[in-house]
Motif scaffolding. Structure first.
Motif, mmCIF file in Angstrom:
data_model
loop_
_atom_site.group_PDB
_atom_site.id
_atom_site.type_symbol
_atom_site.label_atom_id
_atom_site.label_comp_id
_atom_site.label_asym_id
_atom_site.label_seq_id
_atom_site.Cartn_x
_atom_site.Cartn_y
_atom_site.Cartn_z
ATOM 1 N N TRP A 39 0.870 -1.191 0.000
ATOM 2 C CA TRP A 39 0.000 0.000 0.000
ATOM 3 C C TRP A 39 0.899 1.231 0.000
ATOM 4 O O TRP A 39 1.204 1.798 1.037
ATOM 5 C CB TRP A 39 -0.928 -0.046 1.207
ATOM 6 N N VAL A 128 -9.889 -1.954 -1.710
ATOM 7 C CA VAL A 128 -9.586 -3.345 -1.332
ATOM 8 C C VAL A 128 -10.651 -4.279 -1.903
ATOM 9 O O VAL A 128 -10.334 -5.338 -2.474
ATOM 10 C CB VAL A 128 -9.499 -3.480 0.205
ATOM 11 N N VAL A 148 -3.855 -11.081 -0.215
ATOM 12 C CA VAL A 148 -3.722 -10.491 1.122
ATOM 13 C C VAL A 148 -2.370 -10.823 1.737
ATOM 14 O O VAL A 148 -1.657 -9.938 2.232
ATOM 15 C CB VAL A 148 -4.871 -10.963 2.033
ATOM 16 N N THR A 151 0.785 -9.033 0.215
ATOM 17 C CA THR A 151 0.772 -7.568 0.142
ATOM 18 C C THR A 151 1.266 -6.986 1.458
ATOM 19 O O THR A 151 0.864 -7.427 2.538
ATOM 20 C CB THR A 151 -0.660 -7.059 -0.165
ATOM 21 N N TRP A 154 -0.457 -3.630 5.541
ATOM 22 C CA TRP A 154 -1.854 -3.587 5.957
ATOM 23 C C TRP A 154 -2.030 -2.823 7.270
ATOM 24 O O TRP A 154 -3.141 -2.383 7.594
ATOM 25 C CB TRP A 154 -2.393 -5.001 6.138
ATOM 26 N N TRP A 158 -6.333 2.590 7.454
ATOM 27 C CA TRP A 158 -7.193 1.854 6.514
ATOM 28 C C TRP A 158 -8.636 2.074 6.973
ATOM 29 O O TRP A 158 -8.962 1.804 8.118
ATOM 30 C CB TRP A 158 -6.770 0.392 6.544
ATOM 31 N N LEU A 187 -9.933 -11.493 5.074
ATOM 32 C CA LEU A 187 -9.074 -10.522 5.749
ATOM 33 C C LEU A 187 -8.854 -10.905 7.211
ATOM 34 O O LEU A 187 -7.743 -10.774 7.741
ATOM 35 C CB LEU A 187 -9.691 -9.127 5.653
ATOM 36 N N VAL A 192 -5.326 -9.572 9.148
ATOM 37 C CA VAL A 192 -5.133 -8.141 8.906
ATOM 38 C C VAL A 192 -6.371 -7.300 9.184
ATOM 39 O O VAL A 192 -6.259 -6.072 9.305
ATOM 40 C CB VAL A 192 -4.645 -7.881 7.458
ATOM 41 N N ARG A 196 -8.241 -2.444 10.223
ATOM 42 C CA ARG A 196 -9.213 -1.573 9.563
ATOM 43 C C ARG A 196 -10.033 -0.802 10.580
ATOM 44 O O ARG A 196 -10.481 -1.350 11.580
ATOM 45 C CB ARG A 196 -10.153 -2.410 8.677
#
Length: 199
Positions: A39, A128, A148, A151, A154, A158, A187, A192, A196
Motif C-alpha cells: 500500500w 480493497v 492479502v 501484500t 496492511w 485503513w 481478511l 489483517v 481496519r
C-alpha cells in the motif's frame, strides 16, 4: 505487436476494467516474478493510498494478464505510476489454464514513489473490495488469500468507506453483501482485518 498489462490492483476486477477503462478483453491469472505489492501509491488529487509494487526477489506477484492497448484513458487511470516493460519470461500462467501465455509486450505500472498510507491518505476499503472481487473472479478464495498475504503494509491507516455517501475510491467495483462477507472473512483469517477502522 500486442500489448498486455500485468494488473495487480484494480485492474484485477472485470467490472473496473470495463467500466472505467473500456477494456472488454478477458484477463488471465498469472504470477510475475521480481515484484512485491504494498500500500504505497497515492495521487495528488485523491485522499487515499492504493496498491503499488517495488522490485523484490521474494514471492511472485499474483496478478492478471490483461490484453489492452495502452490508451490515453489507461495512462490517466494509472497516472500515479510509470509504465514499465517486463520480460515475458518472468511472467507465468497461474490457475487452471497452464497453456503458454501470448506473445507480445508486457507492461507493469510501477510507483513514481513509495509512500506509506497516513491518516490523510488511508487505504480505502472500496479499493480493497475492488481488488479482491477481481481475485475471487479469477481464482476464488485461494487467490484472494494470496493477494492479502503477499501484500505489505496492511497495518497502515485503513478506512471502511463501503457505506459512505462519498467513498474515498471513485472507481470502485460494487461488492454485494455475500462478497463483502467473504472478503471480511478472508481478511480476518489472514490476520489483517484488525487494522481496519470504521468509516
Amino acid at each position: 505487436m500486442n500489448d498486455y498489462m500485468i494488473g495487480y490492483g484494480s485492474l484485477l476486477s472485470d467490472y473496473s476494467r470495463r467500466t472505467y477503462s473500456g477494456i472488454e478483453t478477458v484477463a488471465r491469472p498469472v504470477l510475475a516474478s521480481g515484484w512485491r505489492r504494498g500500500w504505497t501509491v497515492r495521487y495528488g488529487d485523491e485522499a487515499a493510498t492504493y496498491a503499488g509494487v517495488r522490485p523484490s526477489a521474494g514471492p511472485s506477484l499474483h496478478a492478471a494478464l490483461v490484453p489492452t492497448a495502452i490508451t490515453p484513458e489507461l495512462r490517466h487511470r494509472e497516472r500515479g505510476y510509470v509504465f514499465t516493460e517486463v520480460d515475458p519470461a518472468r511472467v507465468h500462467p497461474d490457475g487452471e489454464d497452464r497453456s503458454a501465455l501470448p506473445v507480445g509486450r508486457y507492461w507493469i505500472v510501477v510507483n513514481r514513489e513509495q509512500v506509506r498510507a497516513d491518516d490523510a491518505h488511508p487505504i480505502p476499503q472500496t479499493y480493497v473490495d475492488t481488488c479482491l472481487t477481481g481475485c475471487l473472479e479469477t481464482g476464488g478464495e485461494a487467490r484472494a488469500r494470496d493477494f492479502v498475504t503477499a501484500t505489505e503494509l496492511w497495518d497502515a491507516p485503513w478506512i471502511n468507506d463501503r457505506d459512505s455517501p462519498s467513498p474515498l475510491y471513485p472507481r470502485r467495483a460494487p461488492a454485494n453483501a455475500d462478497e463483502r462477507a467473504t472478503i471480511d472473512r478472508i481478511l480476518a483469517d489472514c490476520g489483517v482485518l484488525r487494522y481496519r477502522r470504521p468509516g
